[in-house]
Design a protein around this motif. Sequence first.
Motif, PDB file in Angstrom:
ATOM      1  N   VAL A  37      38.493  19.706  37.880  1.00 45.32           N
ATOM      2  CA  VAL A  37      38.080  19.599  36.483  1.00 45.32           C
ATOM      3  C   VAL A  37      36.909  18.616  36.423  1.00 45.32           C
ATOM      4  CG1 VAL A  37      38.812  19.087  34.131  1.00 45.32           C
ATOM      5  CG2 VAL A  37      40.468  19.982  35.777  1.00 45.32           C
ATOM      6  N   ARG A  38      35.731  19.134  36.138  1.00 45.72           N
ATOM      7  CA  ARG A  38      34.531  18.305  36.187  1.00 45.72           C
ATOM      8  C   ARG A  38      34.035  17.882  34.810  1.00 45.72           C
ATOM      9  NH1 ARG A  38      31.080  21.309  41.042  1.00 45.72           N
ATOM     10  NH2 ARG A  38      32.831  21.430  42.518  1.00 45.72           N
ATOM     11  N   ASP A  39      34.600  18.452  33.771  1.00 50.96           N
ATOM     12  CA  ASP A  39      34.197  18.132  32.412  1.00 50.96           C
ATOM     13  C   ASP A  39      35.238  17.205  31.787  1.00 50.96           C
ATOM     14  OD1 ASP A  39      34.630  19.136  29.307  1.00 50.96           O
ATOM     15  OD2 ASP A  39      32.527  18.841  29.871  1.00 50.96           O
ATOM     16  N   GLU A  40      34.800  16.067  31.267  1.00 50.50           N
ATOM     17  CA  GLU A  40      35.752  15.078  30.759  1.00 50.50           C
ATOM     18  C   GLU A  40      36.529  15.589  29.555  1.00 50.50           C
ATOM     19  OE1 GLU A  40      36.056  10.297  29.833  1.00 50.50           O
ATOM     20  OE2 GLU A  40      34.104  11.220  30.239  1.00 50.50           O
ATOM     21  N   ALA A  41      35.897  16.335  28.684  1.00 48.98           N
ATOM     22  CA  ALA A  41      36.602  16.877  27.518  1.00 48.98           C
ATOM     23  C   ALA A  41      37.705  17.843  27.966  1.00 48.98           C
ATOM     24  CB  ALA A  41      35.623  17.580  26.587  1.00 48.98           C
ATOM     25  N   ALA A  42      37.399  18.686  28.958  1.00 49.09           N
ATOM     26  CA  ALA A  42      38.412  19.602  29.479  1.00 49.09           C
ATOM     27  C   ALA A  42      39.548  18.827  30.134  1.00 49.09           C
ATOM     28  CB  ALA A  42      37.766  20.572  30.473  1.00 49.09           C
ATOM     29  N   TYR A  43      39.181  17.770  30.865  1.00 46.01           N
ATOM     30  CA  TYR A  43      40.215  16.940  31.503  1.00 46.01           C
ATOM     31  C   TYR A  43      41.150  16.343  30.459  1.00 46.01           C
ATOM     32  CZ  TYR A  43      42.504  13.181  34.044  1.00 46.01           C
ATOM     33  OH  TYR A  43      43.452  12.353  34.575  1.00 46.01           O
ATOM     34  N   GLN A  44      40.584  15.817  29.390  1.00 43.24           N
ATOM     35  CA  GLN A  44      41.408  15.194  28.364  1.00 43.24           C
ATOM     36  C   GLN A  44      42.328  16.216  27.696  1.00 43.24           C
ATOM     37  OE1 GLN A  44      39.172  12.822  25.599  1.00 43.24           O
ATOM     38  NE2 GLN A  44      38.311  11.503  27.183  1.00 43.24           N
ATOM     39  N   ALA A  45      41.827  17.425  27.466  1.00 41.03           N
ATOM     40  CA  ALA A  45      42.663  18.467  26.861  1.00 41.03           C
ATOM     41  C   ALA A  45      43.808  18.855  27.784  1.00 41.03           C
ATOM     42  CB  ALA A  45      41.803  19.685  26.525  1.00 41.03           C
ATOM     43  N   LEU A  46      43.527  19.034  29.070  1.00 39.46           N
ATOM     44  CA  LEU A  46      44.558  19.401  30.029  1.00 39.46           C
ATOM     45  C   LEU A  46      45.583  18.275  30.205  1.00 39.46           C
ATOM     46  CD1 LEU A  46      42.353  21.144  32.725  1.00 39.46           C
ATOM     47  CD2 LEU A  46      44.119  22.242  31.329  1.00 39.46           C
ATOM     48  N   GLU A  47      45.095  17.042  30.289  1.00 36.93           N
ATOM     49  CA  GLU A  47      45.996  15.903  30.476  1.00 36.93           C
ATOM     50  C   GLU A  47      46.897  15.729  29.257  1.00 36.93           C
ATOM     51  OE1 GLU A  47      47.834  12.509  32.161  1.00 36.93           O
ATOM     52  OE2 GLU A  47      46.842  14.297  32.945  1.00 36.93           O
ATOM     53  N   SER A  48      46.355  15.924  28.058  1.00 38.27           N
ATOM     54  CA  SER A  48      47.160  15.825  26.839  1.00 38.27           C
ATOM     55  C   SER A  48      48.262  16.875  26.843  1.00 38.27           C
ATOM     56  CB  SER A  48      46.281  15.991  25.603  1.00 38.27           C
ATOM     57  OG  SER A  48      45.284  15.010  25.555  1.00 38.27           O
ATOM     58  N   ALA A  49      47.915  18.108  27.205  1.00 27.50           N
ATOM     59  CA  ALA A  49      48.904  19.184  27.236  1.00 27.50           C
ATOM     60  C   ALA A  49      49.982  18.900  28.282  1.00 27.50           C
ATOM     61  CB  ALA A  49      48.217  20.518  27.522  1.00 27.50           C
ATOM     62  N   ARG A  50      49.552  18.416  29.448  1.00 29.21           N
ATOM     63  CA  ARG A  50      50.530  18.096  30.508  1.00 29.21           C
ATOM     64  C   ARG A  50      51.504  17.030  30.040  1.00 29.21           C
ATOM     65  NH1 ARG A  50      51.819  14.444  34.140  1.00 29.21           N
ATOM     66  NH2 ARG A  50      50.227  13.002  33.407  1.00 29.21           N
ATOM     67  N   MET A  51      50.981  15.963  29.445  1.00 28.26           N
ATOM     68  CA  MET A  51      51.835  14.865  29.015  1.00 28.26           C
ATOM     69  C   MET A  51      52.778  15.269  27.887  1.00 28.26           C
ATOM     70  SD  MET A  51      51.810  12.169  30.746  1.00 28.26           S
ATOM     71  CE  MET A  51      52.717  11.207  29.526  1.00 28.26           C
ATOM     72  N   LEU A  52      52.289  16.063  26.937  1.00 27.00           N
ATOM     73  CA  LEU A  52      53.151  16.493  25.840  1.00 27.00           C
ATOM     74  C   LEU A  52      54.323  17.321  26.349  1.00 27.00           C
ATOM     75  CD1 LEU A  52      50.586  17.415  23.032  1.00 27.00           C
ATOM     76  CD2 LEU A  52      52.391  15.680  22.907  1.00 27.00           C
ATOM     77  N   ALA A  53      54.039  18.251  27.273  1.00 27.78           N
ATOM     78  CA  ALA A  53      55.106  19.095  27.813  1.00 27.78           C
ATOM     79  C   ALA A  53      56.119  18.270  28.597  1.00 27.78           C
ATOM     80  CB  ALA A  53      54.504  20.184  28.697  1.00 27.78           C
ATOM     81  N   LEU A  54      55.636  17.352  29.429  1.00 29.26           N
ATOM     82  CA  LEU A  54      56.538  16.533  30.236  1.00 29.26           C
ATOM     83  C   LEU A  54      57.318  15.556  29.369  1.00 29.26           C
ATOM     84  CD1 LEU A  54      57.566  15.565  33.007  1.00 29.26           C
ATOM     85  CD2 LEU A  54      55.607  14.013  33.083  1.00 29.26           C
ATOM     86  N   THR A  55      56.661  14.983  28.364  1.00 28.35           N
ATOM     87  CA  THR A  55      57.295  13.959  27.541  1.00 28.35           C
ATOM     88  C   THR A  55      58.488  14.504  26.776  1.00 28.35           C
ATOM     89  OG1 THR A  55      55.261  12.675  27.330  1.00 28.35           O
ATOM     90  CG2 THR A  55      56.925  12.341  25.636  1.00 28.35           C
TER      91      THR A  55
END
Length: 369
Positions: A37-55
């Motif tokens: 993931v080379r785009d910071e906005a894409a990284y933030q969207a993916l990381e947010s989704a990952r954390m919400l699902a895990l949380t």
Amino acid sequence: MSLRLATFNIENLMTRFDYTGFRNQTRRDRAMQLYDVRDEAAYQALESARMLALTDDTRQLTALAIADADADILCLQEVDNMAALQAFEYGYLYRMMGNGYRQKFLIEGNDSRGIDVAVVMREETQDGERIELVDITSHAAVTYRDLGLFTPELALNNRVDDKIFKRDCLEFELRIGGKPLTLFVTHLKSMTNGRENGDGRMGTMPVRRAEVQAIRRIIENRFGVEGAPSASFAICGDMNDYQERVVISGNRRVGHSFTPVTQETSALDILSEDDFAVNPVLRRDVMDRWTLYHSRGPQEQHLCQLDYIWLSKRLADMNAKSVPEIIRAGQPFRTPFPAGQEVDRYPRTGWDRPKASDHCPVVMSLDLH
């Protein structure tokens, strides 16, 4: 009259996303490292989704462990802030238990990550006795100089006017059905960030030793040196140290073996010496006292007690037959259990995650006279 008292490090109850992994690979989650993931906005969207699902899975498991502890007073560690605590209590605990913890207390401490200690309490015990907060005191501002606890060992990485507690020691003056009880809730210095290429536990030991000395000094100042044994107090929290551990060898293929080992030194010796405070978990079998599984690969594995309810001599004597419970059903499946200790894990518990926490809740029924 019986009071259910518990302590639990709930592991990073946060309200913030951590996006630093985009620029710092060492802070990037292992699942995210699988993707380019080379785009910071894409990284933030993916990381947010990952954390919400895990949380969501994680906090359901956390709530199940707390529900099984069924404590009247619950001491917590690694809470981000009051907003996180309120959201978790209402969205998960209340829905899980049917009745929540209306009394919630958190004071911002010294931790650089912003994780704090907190306490939640019911309005009444299960016996119908009122739980009343008389006063609360933070000791986060206390320095080494204030208590005369600065040592040459500390001078290597600390200054005399630094704050002693890396998080805090919260003091709660309570009345349970009109009877006094003083709680000291803390989360001591972790065993990481020690000497380079050395023993992290021993490298951080001077800081924890000072923290424990400070807790004892605060209690002795409160009740007097001679009066402390007859006072009703408990010290609860993640002490990040142990006086013994169960060393694990082997693996899943050949099986595990477990060997109890006593440590030569521990910061906690300051509490246990001369019976100043009693660790009632010692009433359990030596193989069955652990609250955390530590592993750095198959060559370094052990079970140990990091989570404590230390009792004053008076409280320990009054409750000599009471044995603490350790709630382990929220442990991930990677945790090896000694024979006879296996439990049914909560639904959706994973091999490593999701899990209720890396720690186990400890809960104890106490009679107050």
